[in-house]
Design a protein around this motif. Structure first.
Motif, short mmCIF file in Angstrom:
data_model
loop_
_atom_site.label_atom_id
_atom_site.label_comp_id
_atom_site.label_asym_id
_atom_site.label_seq_id
_atom_site.Cartn_x
_atom_site.Cartn_y
_atom_site.Cartn_z
N THR A 275 0.83 -1.21 0.00
CA THR A 275 0.00 0.00 0.00
C THR A 275 0.87 1.26 0.00
OG1 THR A 275 -1.76 -1.16 1.19
CG2 THR A 275 -1.80 1.24 1.25
N ALA A 276 1.92 1.25 0.82
CA ALA A 276 2.81 2.40 0.87
C ALA A 276 3.52 2.61 -0.46
CB ALA A 276 3.82 2.23 2.00
N ALA A 277 3.92 1.52 -1.11
CA ALA A 277 4.60 1.64 -2.40
C ALA A 277 3.66 2.22 -3.45
CB ALA A 277 5.13 0.27 -2.83
N LEU A 278 2.41 1.76 -3.46
CA LEU A 278 1.44 2.29 -4.43
C LEU A 278 1.16 3.76 -4.15
CD1 LEU A 278 -1.03 -0.75 -4.59
CD2 LEU A 278 0.74 -0.12 -6.25
N ASP A 279 1.05 4.12 -2.89
CA ASP A 279 0.81 5.53 -2.54
C ASP A 279 1.99 6.41 -2.95
OD1 ASP A 279 -1.61 4.83 -1.48
OD2 ASP A 279 -0.93 4.82 0.62
N ALA A 280 3.19 5.81 -3.01
CA ALA A 280 4.39 6.59 -3.36
C ALA A 280 4.59 6.67 -4.87
CB ALA A 280 5.62 5.97 -2.71
N GLY A 281 3.65 6.12 -5.65
CA GLY A 281 3.74 6.24 -7.10
C GLY A 281 4.08 4.96 -7.83
N SER A 282 4.30 3.87 -7.11
CA SER A 282 4.57 2.59 -7.77
C SER A 282 3.32 2.10 -8.49
CB SER A 282 5.02 1.55 -6.75
OG SER A 282 6.17 1.97 -6.06
N VAL A 283 3.53 1.23 -9.46
CA VAL A 283 2.43 0.68 -10.25
C VAL A 283 2.44 -0.84 -10.10
CG1 VAL A 283 1.49 0.38 -12.57
CG2 VAL A 283 2.53 2.57 -11.90
N ASP A 284 1.27 -1.42 -9.84
CA ASP A 284 1.12 -2.88 -9.80
C ASP A 284 0.76 -3.35 -11.19
OD1 ASP A 284 0.59 -5.53 -9.36
OD2 ASP A 284 -1.20 -5.19 -8.12
N ARG A 285 1.71 -3.97 -11.88
CA ARG A 285 1.50 -4.34 -13.29
C ARG A 285 0.42 -5.40 -13.45
NH1 ARG A 285 5.76 -3.17 -17.01
NH2 ARG A 285 4.61 -4.53 -18.43
N ILE A 286 0.18 -6.21 -12.44
CA ILE A 286 -0.87 -7.23 -12.55
C ILE A 286 -2.21 -6.66 -12.14
CG2 ILE A 286 -1.66 -9.45 -11.63
CD1 ILE A 286 1.24 -10.34 -11.57
N GLY A 287 -2.24 -5.86 -11.07
CA GLY A 287 -3.45 -5.14 -10.70
C GLY A 287 -4.49 -5.95 -9.96
N ARG A 288 -4.07 -7.03 -9.28
CA ARG A 288 -5.05 -7.85 -8.57
C ARG A 288 -4.83 -7.81 -7.06
NH1 ARG A 288 -5.73 -13.50 -11.72
NH2 ARG A 288 -7.67 -13.48 -10.51
N PHE A 289 -4.09 -6.82 -6.60
CA PHE A 289 -3.84 -6.71 -5.17
C PHE A 289 -5.10 -6.25 -4.44
CE2 PHE A 289 -2.34 -3.85 -1.64
CZ PHE A 289 -2.00 -4.87 -0.77
N ASP A 290 -5.52 -7.04 -3.44
CA ASP A 290 -6.74 -6.75 -2.69
C ASP A 290 -6.39 -6.79 -1.20
OD1 ASP A 290 -9.18 -6.71 -1.39
OD2 ASP A 290 -10.18 -8.03 -2.82
N PRO A 291 -6.07 -5.62 -0.61
CA PRO A 291 -5.64 -5.62 0.79
C PRO A 291 -6.71 -6.15 1.74
CG PRO A 291 -6.01 -3.38 0.00
CD PRO A 291 -6.05 -4.27 -1.20
N ALA A 292 -7.97 -5.88 1.48
CA ALA A 292 -9.03 -6.36 2.37
C ALA A 292 -9.09 -7.88 2.36
CB ALA A 292 -10.37 -5.75 1.95
N GLU A 293 -8.99 -8.47 1.19
CA GLU A 293 -9.04 -9.93 1.09
C GLU A 293 -7.79 -10.56 1.71
OE1 GLU A 293 -10.53 -13.66 0.36
OE2 GLU A 293 -11.51 -11.70 0.26
N LEU A 294 -6.65 -9.92 1.53
CA LEU A 294 -5.41 -10.43 2.12
C LEU A 294 -5.52 -10.42 3.65
CD1 LEU A 294 -2.52 -11.40 2.11
CD2 LEU A 294 -1.77 -9.06 1.61
N ARG A 295 -6.06 -9.35 4.20
CA ARG A 295 -6.23 -9.29 5.65
C ARG A 295 -7.24 -10.33 6.13
NH1 ARG A 295 -5.77 -3.25 5.28
NH2 ARG A 295 -3.90 -2.66 6.48
N ARG A 296 -8.30 -10.52 5.36
CA ARG A 296 -9.39 -11.39 5.80
C ARG A 296 -9.02 -12.86 5.72
NH1 ARG A 296 -13.36 -14.44 3.98
NH2 ARG A 296 -12.72 -14.16 1.80
#
Length: 467
Positions: A275-296
């Motif tokens: 999350t911090a990397a994305l907020d700093a301008g990084s790009v997730d090339r796959i785009g399937r990152f789901d922090p809520a699901e990862l936590r759950r």
């Protein structure tokens, strides 16, 4: 006490018991992170049995006394013969890891036992059943119950063992755990071997086999649910005018990988870093990152980050999850510098032609470098394993790891009547000794002859004083 040969033989016999217990070990290894039985056999059972066989065959010679006699003896040590003996530390505390509960701790245990130590083994939480299974196999092979004690999996069990007194601590775990253990061991000056985490780099040279690169990264990133300390975390390549075509192929390959289950202990750190990397301008090339699901649930698809700021923490954090950063570099020198400047230096991989890759490998300040592969070669029982900086210190496995389970004891014996250092001090001693030193260690013929003259002059003066 059993002989070294007997101890190594018993440790080697444990592999037969492990083979008989393979199905139980596989079953008890099942977890949310370990669903593939083939991974258990390939990454834990076979390498462990190979290591036990190596100890049985080579352990006695590695642990044998080393005689130090005439060959190379300094002249002033006339009449002295010595022997270097490898002594067990005594009581060794082994703190196991959750990601590879069989192979890592079992090899350390086997080497400690072969060296003659008593072992206290604390399994990681959630791994007690499978650890108890292989411990029972060791005991059926002939390891005495008093030589191998299985503790419970709590942190308190480790703290109590250290407080009660051990002679060596061997930890496989995170850098944060290593700091906590070292704070406690420092109070008693207890030595330790720290096998800690990594943020391993993959360096892709221009002449690399791109199919090999893609397959290797996919394997290393997703194997064991991404929970390997030497899994790839940073992929580096020298930037060109255009992005190399293999980058898109790698992203496409990883985008179809099924999700893995991240261990509960790692989830919050993974969510926070990505999350911090994305907020700093990084790009997730796959785009399937789901922090809520990862936590759950812990479920997570691979994440491939690009445009990561050079100083971002995600490039300096040990993540036990399928997280990869793609880093185009300005030059090969800059690539090497970034690897060597990282505070984690466990392992690295270089892909390219053999000569070019070997040149780069020789510049990397890490514990292990693999060329045109990753992860798998480190399981060779002949090789030591260990890191630098926050990846730990000391080694396990291989001859060096076996010797690390011992401490040297030197016994020197002087025979004959010649013992110049016991004679009364004389005025000529400094001149005589300086002449000996220059004769033995002077640079070139003239300096050595000058030393010989100084020596003979001192001997003559000593003779005149006697008269």
């Amino acid at each position: 006490m059993r002989s070294t040969r007997d101890r190594c033989r018993i440790v080697g016999q444990a592999r037969h018991e492990l083979a008989r217990s393979a199905d139980q070990l596989i079953r008890k290894s099942h977890s949310d992170q370990r669903r593939d039985d083939a991974e258990t056999v390939a990454s834990e059972l076979i390498p462990l049995c190979d290591a036990l066989l190596w100890i049985a065959r080579h352990g006695p010679r590695q642990l044998a006394d080393r005689q130090v006699g005439l060959a190379g003896r300094p002249m002033w040590m006339w009449g002295v013969r010595s022997v270097v003996q490898r002594q067990p530390w005594g009581k060794v505390l082994i703190l196991g890891a959750w990601n590879y509960p069989i192979f890592l701790a079992a090899v350390q245990t086997a080497q400690a036992l072969a060296a003659g130590n008593q072992v206290q083994l604390k399994p990681a939480p959630g791994t007690t059943a499978v650890v108890a299974e292989w411990v029972d196999a060791f005991r059926r092979a002939g390891v005495p119950a008093e030589a191998l004690q299985l503790l419970d999996s709590t942190t308190e069990a480790a703290k109590n063992a250290i407080d009660e007194g051990v002679d060596l601590v061997v930890l496989t775990g995170a850098a944060s755990t290593g700091r906590a253990v070292l704070r406690q061991t420092s109070e008693q000056l207890t030595p330790a071997i720290m096998e800690l985490s990594g943020v391993d780099a993959v360096i892709v040279l221009g002449d690399a086999d791109h199919h090999r690169v893609i397959n290797a990264i996919r394997f290393g990133l997703t194997f064991n649910s991404g929970a390997s300390c030497i899994g790839p975390r940073r992929v580096m390549y020298v930037r060109g005018r255009d992005e190399p075509p293999w980058v898109d192929e790698l992203v496409a390959c990883l985008s179809v990988c099924p999700p893995v289950i991240v261990h509960p202990a790692a989830r919050e750190t993974v969510v926070g870093m990505i999350t911090a990397a994305l907020d700093a301008g990084s790009v997730d090339r796959i785009g399937r990152f789901d922090p809520a699901e990862l936590r759950r649930s812990g479920a997570m698809h691979p994440v491939v980050l690009t445009r990561v700021p050079d100083d971002h923490a995600v490039l300096q954090t040990d993540l036990f999850a399928p997280v990869l950063s793609l880093l185009p570099m300005d030059s090969l020198d800059a690539t090497v510098a970034q690897v060597n400047d990282c505070r984690y230096r466990l392992a690295a991989s270089v892909f390219g032609s053999a000569n070019a890759a070997a040149t780069v490998a020789g510049q990397l300040d890490v514990g292990s470098v693999t060329i045109n592969d990753l992860v798998a070669p480190t399981a060779d029982p002949r090789l030591p394993f260990g890191g630098r900086r926050e990846s730990g210190f000391g080694v396990t496995r291989g001859p060096e790891g076996l010797l690390a389970m011992t401490t040297p004891r030197v016994i020197s014996t002087r025979s004959g009547r010649i013992a110049p250092h016991l004679s009364p001090r004389r005025d000529t001693d400094a001149e005589l000794l300086t002449g000996v030193m220059q004769w033995n260690h002077g640079s070139g013929f003239r300096e050595r002859i000058a030393g010989l003259r100084r020596l003979t002059s001192a001997v003559r003066r000593r003779g005149r004083v006697k008269q």
